[in-house]
Design a protein around this motif. Structure first.
Motif, PDB file in Angstrom:
ATOM      1  N   SER A 157       0.821  -1.204   0.000  1.00  0.00           N
ATOM      2  CA  SER A 157       0.000   0.000   0.000  1.00  0.00           C
ATOM      3  C   SER A 157       0.853   1.251   0.000  1.00  0.00           C
ATOM      4  O   SER A 157       0.494   2.257  -0.603  1.00  0.00           O
ATOM      5  N   ILE A 158       1.944   1.177   0.706  1.00  0.00           N
ATOM      6  CA  ILE A 158       2.756   2.361   0.898  1.00  0.00           C
ATOM      7  C   ILE A 158       4.210   1.938   1.003  1.00  0.00           C
ATOM      8  O   ILE A 158       4.507   0.876   1.521  1.00  0.00           O
ATOM      9  N   GLU A 184      -5.481   3.788  -0.654  1.00  0.00           N
ATOM     10  CA  GLU A 184      -5.974   5.008  -0.003  1.00  0.00           C
ATOM     11  C   GLU A 184      -5.001   5.528   1.049  1.00  0.00           C
ATOM     12  O   GLU A 184      -5.125   6.667   1.510  1.00  0.00           O
ATOM     13  N   LEU A 185      -4.033   4.696   1.445  1.00  0.00           N
ATOM     14  CA  LEU A 185      -3.030   5.141   2.415  1.00  0.00           C
ATOM     15  C   LEU A 185      -1.922   5.930   1.741  1.00  0.00           C
ATOM     16  O   LEU A 185      -1.118   6.579   2.395  1.00  0.00           O
ATOM     17  N   SER A 187      -0.806   8.865  -0.704  1.00  0.00           N
ATOM     18  CA  SER A 187      -1.124  10.043  -1.507  1.00  0.00           C
ATOM     19  C   SER A 187       0.180  10.738  -1.844  1.00  0.00           C
ATOM     20  O   SER A 187       0.503  10.965  -3.004  1.00  0.00           O
ATOM     21  N   ALA A 188       0.949  11.061  -0.818  1.00  0.00           N
ATOM     22  CA  ALA A 188       2.272  11.618  -1.043  1.00  0.00           C
ATOM     23  C   ALA A 188       3.131  11.208   0.143  1.00  0.00           C
ATOM     24  O   ALA A 188       3.225  11.936   1.125  1.00  0.00           O
ATOM     25  N   ALA A 189       3.726  10.036   0.069  1.00  0.00           N
ATOM     26  CA  ALA A 189       4.638   9.590   1.131  1.00  0.00           C
ATOM     27  C   ALA A 189       5.990  10.260   0.918  1.00  0.00           C
ATOM     28  O   ALA A 189       6.257  10.846  -0.138  1.00  0.00           O
ATOM     29  N   ALA A 190       6.819  10.158   1.950  1.00  0.00           N
ATOM     30  CA  ALA A 190       8.124  10.844   1.909  1.00  0.00           C
ATOM     31  C   ALA A 190       8.942  10.427   0.690  1.00  0.00           C
ATOM     32  O   ALA A 190       9.681  11.234   0.129  1.00  0.00           O
ATOM     33  N   ASN A 221      -4.458   9.061  -6.065  1.00  0.00           N
ATOM     34  CA  ASN A 221      -5.157   9.508  -4.851  1.00  0.00           C
ATOM     35  C   ASN A 221      -4.826  10.962  -4.548  1.00  0.00           C
ATOM     36  O   ASN A 221      -3.807  11.269  -3.930  1.00  0.00           O
ATOM     37  N   SER A 223      -6.607  12.942  -2.643  1.00  0.00           N
ATOM     38  CA  SER A 223      -7.241  13.356  -1.387  1.00  0.00           C
ATOM     39  C   SER A 223      -6.328  14.287  -0.579  1.00  0.00           C
ATOM     40  O   SER A 223      -5.188  13.941  -0.278  1.00  0.00           O
ATOM     41  N   ASP A 224      -6.845  15.438  -0.230  1.00  0.00           N
ATOM     42  CA  ASP A 224      -6.064  16.419   0.539  1.00  0.00           C
ATOM     43  C   ASP A 224      -6.977  17.620   0.781  1.00  0.00           C
ATOM     44  O   ASP A 224      -8.196  17.549   0.599  1.00  0.00           O
TER      45      ASP A 224
END
Lengths: 415, 415
Positions: A157-158, A184-185, A187-190, A221, A223-224
């Protein structure tokens, strides 16, 4: 004057008529004491009306706590219908939700209350466009005809980098996948900036489209907060993307509608958080009501879990949800039901048997990515499963005729 | 790397460690089968971590249905803490909510799951301003010092014309009220267009402020789609209004934050729909967690029900909610707890006894509007109740010394 009707499943230790009247009063002109200004004329025009009460079973224990009841009381269940004039809130979705799903859950007269369905007056069709793309637009965009769209979720997922994600998308595209989505987890990880991921993935998808004519739909995704979502939306459009994903419960109704209203991308509505709103049989909202609200907001694709899913939801409930999405709402586009959660192709047979539709976005995560022949085998196996199911073959027959699906059965068949 | 910690109250027929591990896996890197790419390095960086498990009671019946359990199984309850690196979602509130409150409610390993609290890392303070006005700004704007703000809700909830509403506001302003709000059911009814209501009410409020120096705060319910809310917001600012109300659950997180970010008006956060999210003891979210999310979004005023309210919520829960709002979050403004529901002044004594604070917006609807001496008597009675309570007088003593409060006791004292 047109009215909106809400259907509730209630439980109360009081007389059904009294409890229903409290709901109608609380959600329109009443409060806990009569107040000046609450004239008969005003009530006539703005008061909610109890339209129908259908008594159901009585039980000895309350479904949820917080009622004021005498010891030994019985708790009566009923289906009730309550209506409001559209003069109360017009075409304002958040205020409609506050009216149909607001303070009423806190009323002590109830030990259970679930919004089951909503009937919308026809003037709503003039004020809400609904899904811009829906089933037809989604399938056309991804070049799918006569079968479900086959999709997958990027897993893990991430944690994957944009390059790693894009490499996976390349494999999946070459395997013939129609649809891929961010989890859904994610969106913009590091290690996966939104724009970087878009660049890497759209390079693969655009290349593949250029070579084959088929443009894989990827639900990014976005979402924000509102401004960030709009910025990301524009970025997606410029990059040639065809779809954006919104976690509808987390973003909320106003933010989601703002994104749908842009009208250039298919909106993939992810309902994570749904269990909180629905898992209790006598609290919250049922999918037939829920999906209407999000259709009015304009969502094109809506999650419904799947047959034999890994979550708690029953097959009956999943089938009802698919049917709800496929029922007409005015003359609008229908949202495509997104079948997912623990799917690997084996459930295609029961899904087809019970719904007789291929107007689905049929998603498998681990079912594709962990296929013994790799993701390529996973995509092929899902297409085979649906081909077999629609042909009328059994799971076993399909497994025998199609090797990749056969391997799926070996690996996932006992799950 | 900083981590966010979520505290859950769970129930499961499985071993607590196993169930907690499923939650952590589902909400970070895992799916139902191991997938390629799920490396140790990736897990180390992005996997959610179970930090703590505190076993509680075991019970023989599941709190909510949908679990896969053997007949005769016991259901174990526990408080658990799970953490995520902020590298997973950064400062994206909707994705934070999808991570902490997403699919986990659907996991079959649980027969109960409630998000109790959230611990936010200090870098959140640099990325979220929080309430622009909060307690201090709200009180200052309405000219209140050393006592709670006294407020009321326009009743009937819906149906009054702008002129009728303004006439009521005039009466209330002259009686010395600090705050008035639209009901959450009222935003723009057929006979009360938003702008017309603003014009009529602000004429009264501005006149009164001009004469007396006191500007009554009116929370206009601007809940709607994003563009409409922004238009209404601008209209309010131009009209000299000081406050806008948002139904936070109905509008949603992204839409609400967009409004809070405008920064010119105090934002009154109405939590209608809350019962759906909270009423079940083992499903949904508790207020200490909930209020943090909305504080990050920037809401200045947050509903908490009231002592001996007309709804289901217990006094203990109300007191915990007030305390949660008054606890510091970084160095940000605190939201003012909005005490309401069935309040008439009689509850001031217990509210004061249990919270020892006057940093409240104390709201009475019917309690003011249906006061035997009219709304003027209602406002005066509430001020008297708080004066008595803070002086250490009992309800009976206050009723004896202050005639208007005495009349409240005669009318509402047996409710």
């Amino acid at each position: 004057m047109e009215r909106i009707i809400a259907k509730y499943y209630i439980e109360t230790p009081y007389e059904l008529e009294k409890a229903a009247a409290v709901l109608a009063g609380e959600q329109s002109s009443g409060t806990f004491v009569a107040v000046p200004g609450e004239t008969e004329e005003l009530k006539q025009r703005f008061a909610a009306r109890v339209e129908k009460i259908t008594p159901m079973e009585s039980v000895s224990e309350p479904a949820i706590p917080g009622a004021t009841a005498k010891p030994g009381a019985m708790y009566h269940r009923a289906n009730i219908e309550v209506s409001w004039s559209i003069e109360n809130f017009g075409y304002n979705l958040p205020v409609m939700v506050s009216t149909l799903q607001g303070n009423l859950y806190e009323i002590t007269q109830f030990t259970g209350l679930k919004l089951m369905d909503i009937e919308l007056p026809s003037s709503y069709a003039d004020n809400f466009i609904g899904p811009r793309f829906g089933i037809a637009g989604s399938k056309k965009s991804a070049g799918v005809e006569g079968r479900p769209m086959i999709g997958t979720i990027i897993k893990p997922s991430i944690g994957l980098s944009p390059a790693e994600t894009a490499a996976l998308v390349k494999t999946l595209a070459e395997a013939g996948i129609d649809f891929v989505k961010d989890d859904e987890l994610q969106s913009a990880a590091a290690n996966s900036k939104f724009e970087d991921r878009v660049d890497a993935i759209m390079r693969v998808i655009n290349d593949h489209a250029h070579k084959t004519g088929k443009k894989v739909m990827y639900a990014f995704n976005l979402s924000d907060e509102v401004d960030n979502m709009l910025r990301r939306y524009e970025y997606l459009v410029k990059a040639g993307a065809t779809c954006a994903m919104v976690s509808i419960n987390s973003v909320g109704l106003s933010g989601t509608k703002k994104i749908c209203d842009q009208g250039e991308l298919v909106i993939h509505g992810h309902r994570n958080g749904w269990g909180m709103l629905n898992r209790h049989p006598l609290l919250g909202i049922e999918f037939p009501a829920y999906q209407k609200i999000w259709r009015l907001a304009g969502v094109d694709q809506l999650h419904v879990n799947g047959i034999a899913n890994k979550f708690w939801e029953s097959d009956d409930s999943v089938v009802r949800s698919i049917e709800a999405c496929l029922k007409p709402l005015f003359n609008q586009q229908n949202p495509i039901p997104v079948v997912s959660s623990g799917q690997w192709g084996g459930q295609a047979f029961e899904t087809w048997r019970r719904t007789q539709t291929t107007d689905l976005l049929y998603m498998a995560g681990g079912g594709i990515m962990a296929h013994p022949d790799g993701p390529t085998g996973g995509v092929i196996a899902l297409q085979q499963a649906w081909e077999g199911a629609v042909k009328g073959l059994s799971l076993a027959q399909t497994a025998q005729q199609y090797p990749e699906f056969g391997h799926s059965v070996e690996k996932f068949g006992n799950k």
